[in-house]
Design an enzyme around this catalytic site. Structure first.
Site, PDB file in Angstrom:
ATOM      1  CE  LYS A  60     -49.465 -14.798  69.357  1.00 52.66           C
ATOM      2  NZ  LYS A  60     -49.061 -13.654  68.517  1.00 52.66           N
ATOM      3  CE1 TYR A 100     -47.073 -17.087  71.293  1.00 51.64           C
ATOM      4  CE2 TYR A 100     -48.211 -19.165  71.694  1.00 51.64           C
ATOM      5  CZ  TYR A 100     -47.800 -18.175  70.827  1.00 51.64           C
ATOM      6  OH  TYR A 100     -48.125 -18.268  69.500  1.00 51.64           O
ATOM      7  CB  SER A 132     -52.016 -19.161  68.396  1.00 48.66           C
ATOM      8  OG  SER A 132     -51.744 -20.492  68.734  1.00 48.66           O
TER       9      SER A 132
HETATM   10  N1  UFG Z   1     -43.228 -33.108  69.943  1.00 48.09           N
HETATM   11  C1  UFG Z   1     -42.438 -34.214  70.199  1.00 48.09           C
HETATM   12  N2  UFG Z   1     -41.110 -34.025  70.372  1.00 48.09           N
HETATM   13  C2  UFG Z   1     -40.523 -32.794  70.294  1.00 48.09           C
HETATM   14  C3  UFG Z   1     -41.331 -31.666  70.032  1.00 48.09           C
HETATM   15  C4  UFG Z   1     -42.681 -31.870  69.874  1.00 48.09           C
HETATM   16  O1  UFG Z   1     -42.937 -35.345  70.282  1.00 48.09           O
HETATM   17  O2  UFG Z   1     -39.310 -32.695  70.472  1.00 48.09           O
HETATM   18  C5  UFG Z   1     -44.652 -33.299  69.746  1.00 48.09           C
HETATM   19  C6  UFG Z   1     -45.506 -32.551  70.754  1.00 48.09           C
HETATM   20  O3  UFG Z   1     -45.685 -33.317  71.901  1.00 48.09           O
HETATM   21  C7  UFG Z   1     -46.783 -32.334  69.961  1.00 48.09           C
HETATM   22  C8  UFG Z   1     -46.298 -32.195  68.522  1.00 48.09           C
HETATM   23  O4  UFG Z   1     -45.005 -32.770  68.496  1.00 48.09           O
HETATM   24  O5  UFG Z   1     -47.582 -33.466  70.039  1.00 48.09           O
HETATM   25  C9  UFG Z   1     -46.203 -30.770  68.049  1.00 48.09           C
HETATM   26  O6  UFG Z   1     -45.430 -30.028  68.974  1.00 48.09           O
HETATM   27  P1  UFG Z   1     -44.903 -28.570  68.658  1.00 48.09           P
HETATM   28  O7  UFG Z   1     -44.118 -28.114  69.851  1.00 48.09           O
HETATM   29  O8  UFG Z   1     -44.223 -28.549  67.336  1.00 48.09           O
HETATM   30  O9  UFG Z   1     -46.226 -27.744  68.478  1.00 48.09           O
HETATM   31  P2  UFG Z   1     -47.394 -27.452  69.533  1.00 48.09           P
HETATM   32  O10 UFG Z   1     -48.632 -28.005  68.919  1.00 48.09           O
HETATM   33  O11 UFG Z   1     -47.068 -27.860  70.898  1.00 48.09           O
HETATM   34  O12 UFG Z   1     -47.303 -25.882  69.514  1.00 48.09           O
HETATM   35  C10 UFG Z   1     -48.227 -25.123  68.869  1.00 48.09           C
HETATM   36  C11 UFG Z   1     -47.619 -23.792  68.434  1.00 48.09           C
HETATM   37  C12 UFG Z   1     -47.370 -22.902  69.615  1.00 48.09           C
HETATM   38  C13 UFG Z   1     -48.591 -22.859  70.498  1.00 48.09           C
HETATM   39  C14 UFG Z   1     -48.938 -24.234  70.928  1.00 48.09           C
HETATM   40  C15 UFG Z   1     -50.084 -24.225  71.904  1.00 48.09           C
HETATM   41  O13 UFG Z   1     -46.395 -24.007  67.738  1.00 48.09           O
HETATM   42  O14 UFG Z   1     -47.090 -21.607  69.142  1.00 48.09           O
HETATM   43  O15 UFG Z   1     -49.280 -24.979  69.777  1.00 48.09           O
HETATM   44  O16 UFG Z   1     -50.764 -25.406  71.967  1.00 48.09           O
HETATM   45  F1  UFG Z   1     -48.393 -22.119  71.598  1.00 48.09           F
END
Ligand code: UFG
Length: 340
Positions: free
Chosen positions: A155, A151, A126
């Site tokens: 990785k 988590y 990841s």
């Molecule tokens: N976001 C929102 N509202 C929501 C959900 C997410 O605004 O309800 C925003 C988050 O703040 C972020 C973006 O959308 O800016 C993406 O969020 P995600 O949760 O979809 O994805 P992440 O980048 O946080 O997660 C990814 C991978 C995980 C990993 C993580 C670590 O999906 O597996 O990066 O940084 F662990």
């Protein structure tokens, strides 16, 4: 036909990869414990490819079951290992479960892979290993940062376990694919993401809000130092990601790898803000989304998108789909499962 084991093959990325493997003529055997997936996914895969993959329900934490599985499948020529727990928040609450589920299982499988005649191994890593990288886009040589969650740590440690093993076992050939943000669904809408409970990730939250399951999307922060104030990520269509696995596997099976442990970023190279993702969804669905600006979410990095040159030139893979394509497929899938 070359037999490939896909662990977690009924999950989101796993099921799309099984389809692409079958499309390329591989014979697939799936192991899944159904902890975060459904056996119905087998039907979706079969109706897309016309081929029924072999499936064994198996808990990879049971070492003896893993050993006997491999005893019965000595002709496997490659393993793609997806099976793992992946909820960041849950990993903070249950660190031991995450280390047990993501690392013990990796060790049991690697021991068996070493006994095969062809020890080819693809690992789901990841972009989380980079944390908040200093430079964008992020290259594979960017420093690995202290993990933000158990988590993420699984990785990082997973990659270290594989690297250390590759150092002393020249027969092991491994590739770690560092995914950016996988989204979307198969264009047939026969397989896709099936989050259990309230989605933690942006795109399923958007599609569930539009489908009426959630009242309103919270955009976590609009005061970040980015052009529109919301966080930036590299959203990669799951079918493109699945194809990257097949290409990586072929690289190993055909002995084309440059060293016995390689890492590749798998992203589009394009960063999109949360508001851009919402805008893309609204275009795809032809409806406006109910959302509000909410406080920042703890642990979110400001920006992360991939430098893709290594994957493009060395692996020979490039993302084909746009954000709009991915949002369209995510919405088609949501409509399919909700009978909209
Ligand atoms: N976001 C929102 N509202 C929501 C959900 C997410 O605004 O309800 C925003 C988050 O703040 C972020 C973006 O959308 O800016 C993406 O969020 P995600 O949760 O979809 O994805 P992440 O980048 O946080 O997660 C990814 C991978 C995980 C990993 C993580 C670590 O999906 O597996 O990066 O940084 F662990």
């Amino acid at each position: 036909m070359k037999k490939i084991l896909v662990t977690g093959g009924l999950g989101f990325i796993g099921s799309h990869t099984v389809v692409e493997l079958q499309n390329e003529g591989f014979d697939v055997v799936i192991i899944d414990d159904l902890s975060n997936s459904s056996v119905d996914v087998l039907e979706g895969i079969t109706s897309i490819t016309g081929k029924i993959p072999l499936f064994e329900k198996l808990d990879l934490k049971e070492k003896s079951s893993v050993e006997s599985f491999f005893q019965n499948h000595k002709d496997i020529v490659g393993v793609i290992h997806f099976a793992a727990s992946k909820a960041v928040g849950e990993s903070v609450e249950k660190p031991l479960d995450y280390y047990e589920n993501n690392l013990n299982t990796l060790i049991y499988i690697l021991k068996e892979v070493l006994n095969l005649n062809a020890s080819n191994f693809i690992f789901s890593s990841s972009c989380t290993v980079y944390g908040q990288a200093e430079k964008m886009p992020i290259t594979e040589t960017a420093p690995i940062q202290a993990a933000e969650s158990p988590y993420g740590n699984t990785k990082q440690i997973g990659e270290e376990i594989i690297r250390d093993t590759c150092n002393v076992k020249s027969e092991l050939n491994a590739i770690a694919l560092r995914y950016f943000n996988p989204i979307g669904a198969h264009p047939s809408a026969k397989i896709g993401e099936l989050p259990i409970g309230v989605p933690q990730n942006l795109v399923p939250y958007i599609t569930q809000t539009a489908a009426g399951l959630r009242a309103c999307l919270s955009v976590f922060g609009n005061d970040y130092p980015t052009p529109d104030g919301t966080c930036i990520r590299d959203y990669i269509h799951v079918v493109d990601l699945a194809k990257a696995h097949v290409i990586a596997l072929k690289r190993l099976v055909e002995n084309k790898n440059a060293s016995n442990f390689e890492t590749f970023n798998i992203g589009t190279g394009v960063g999109s803000s949360v508001l851009e993702v919402i805008n893309s969804f609204e275009k795809a669905s032809g409806q406006s989304l109910n959302y509000k600006i909410a406080p920042r979410r703890e642990g979110d990095v400001i920006s992360a998108y991939a430098h893709t040159e290594k994957a493009n030139t060395i692996l020979g893979w490039k993302a084909q789909s746009s954000l709009d394509d991915a949002m369209q497929s995510a919405w088609d899938w949501e409509k399919h499962i909700r009978n909209i």
